[in-house]
Design a protein around this motif. Structure first.
Motif, short mmCIF file in Angstrom:
data_model
loop_
_atom_site.label_atom_id
_atom_site.label_comp_id
_atom_site.label_asym_id
_atom_site.label_seq_id
_atom_site.Cartn_x
_atom_site.Cartn_y
_atom_site.Cartn_z
N ALA A 21 0.84 -1.21 0.00
CA ALA A 21 0.00 0.00 0.00
C ALA A 21 0.87 1.25 0.00
N LEU A 22 1.91 1.26 0.82
CA LEU A 22 2.79 2.43 0.87
C LEU A 22 3.56 2.59 -0.44
N GLY A 23 4.08 1.48 -0.96
CA GLY A 23 4.76 1.53 -2.25
C GLY A 23 3.82 1.96 -3.36
N GLY A 24 2.57 1.53 -3.28
CA GLY A 24 1.57 1.92 -4.26
C GLY A 24 1.30 3.42 -4.26
N ALA A 25 1.33 4.03 -3.09
CA ALA A 25 1.11 5.48 -3.00
C ALA A 25 2.19 6.22 -3.78
N ILE A 26 3.43 5.78 -3.61
CA ILE A 26 4.54 6.40 -4.34
C ILE A 26 4.44 6.06 -5.82
N GLY A 27 4.12 4.82 -6.13
CA GLY A 27 3.97 4.41 -7.52
C GLY A 27 2.85 5.15 -8.23
N VAL A 45 7.70 -4.10 -5.73
CA VAL A 45 9.04 -3.97 -5.15
C VAL A 45 8.93 -3.85 -3.63
N ALA A 46 8.03 -3.01 -3.14
CA ALA A 46 7.87 -2.85 -1.69
C ALA A 46 7.39 -4.15 -1.06
N GLY A 47 6.46 -4.81 -1.71
CA GLY A 47 5.94 -6.08 -1.17
C GLY A 47 6.99 -7.17 -1.16
N VAL A 115 11.09 2.68 -2.18
CA VAL A 115 10.00 1.77 -1.81
C VAL A 115 10.55 0.43 -1.35
N ALA A 116 11.70 0.03 -1.87
CA ALA A 116 12.32 -1.20 -1.37
C ALA A 116 12.71 -1.04 0.10
N VAL A 117 13.28 0.09 0.44
CA VAL A 117 13.66 0.36 1.83
C VAL A 117 12.41 0.45 2.71
N ILE A 118 11.36 1.07 2.19
CA ILE A 118 10.08 1.13 2.92
C ILE A 118 9.55 -0.29 3.14
N GLY A 119 9.67 -1.13 2.12
CA GLY A 119 9.27 -2.53 2.27
C GLY A 119 10.09 -3.24 3.34
#
Length: 163
Positions: A21-27, A45-47, A115-119
């Motif tokens: 969800a967080l990566g999706g916001a950036i995406g 990538v985040a997932g 987003v990878a780091v956020i993941g």
């Protein structure tokens, strides 16, 4: 497999969903700007990063692996694996225009790394930190771009007056 094993797996799945969800916001922001990697790529990538970290933690908790052999997982090695994998994706988003000094896609590559780091943060269950990092990233991608455009427009007007 006991109830606790299922609960741990569901927790990893929840962490992965939060990361997506967080990566999706950036995406989504990248998608709106029609960049080479958008909503789905950033989510995946985040997932994947969260899932890899969560899997490492599950392996540590797996009592089927208890024996004379000690299974150890170095959290930094998991992070290194995520970064190595993301580097290839990021490199694929960077393009140099032939016959030009212009390079396109560096910001998108950086957002994929972010987003990878956020993941990874979500995988380690640092959800607050991941959410705040997402907000900062969106601020950089949107607000700072607006300021840059405004400054560039003022510089053009100044040059036009001087000519």
């Amino acid at each position: 497999m006991g109830r606790m094993d299922w609960m741990l797996q569901l927790q990893v799945l929840a962490d992965t969903a939060i990361a997506m969800a967080l990566g999706g916001a950036i995406g989504f922001e990248r998608e709106l700007k029609n960049r080479p990697a958008g909503f789905r790529t950033h989510m995946l990538v985040a997932g994947a990063a969260a899932l890899l970290v969560g899997l490492g933690q599950l392996v540590l908790e797996d009592h089927r692996l208890d024996s004379d052999l000690r299974v150890t997982v170095d959290p930094l090695r998991l992070v290194e694996a995520v970064i190595a994998g993301v580097s290839f994706i990021g490199a694929g988003t960077i393009f140099a225009r032939r016959g030009s000094d212009v390079v396109v896609g560096i910001t998108t590559a950086a957002s994929i790394l972010m987003v990878a780091v956020i993941g990874v943060m979500c995988g380690f269950r640092y959800h607050l930190l991941a959410g705040l990092a997402t907000a900062l990233t969106l601020l950089v991608l949107s607000a700072i771009a607006t300021v840059e455009r405004s400054l560039a427009a003022k510089a053009r007007k100044l040059r036009d007056k001087q000519d």
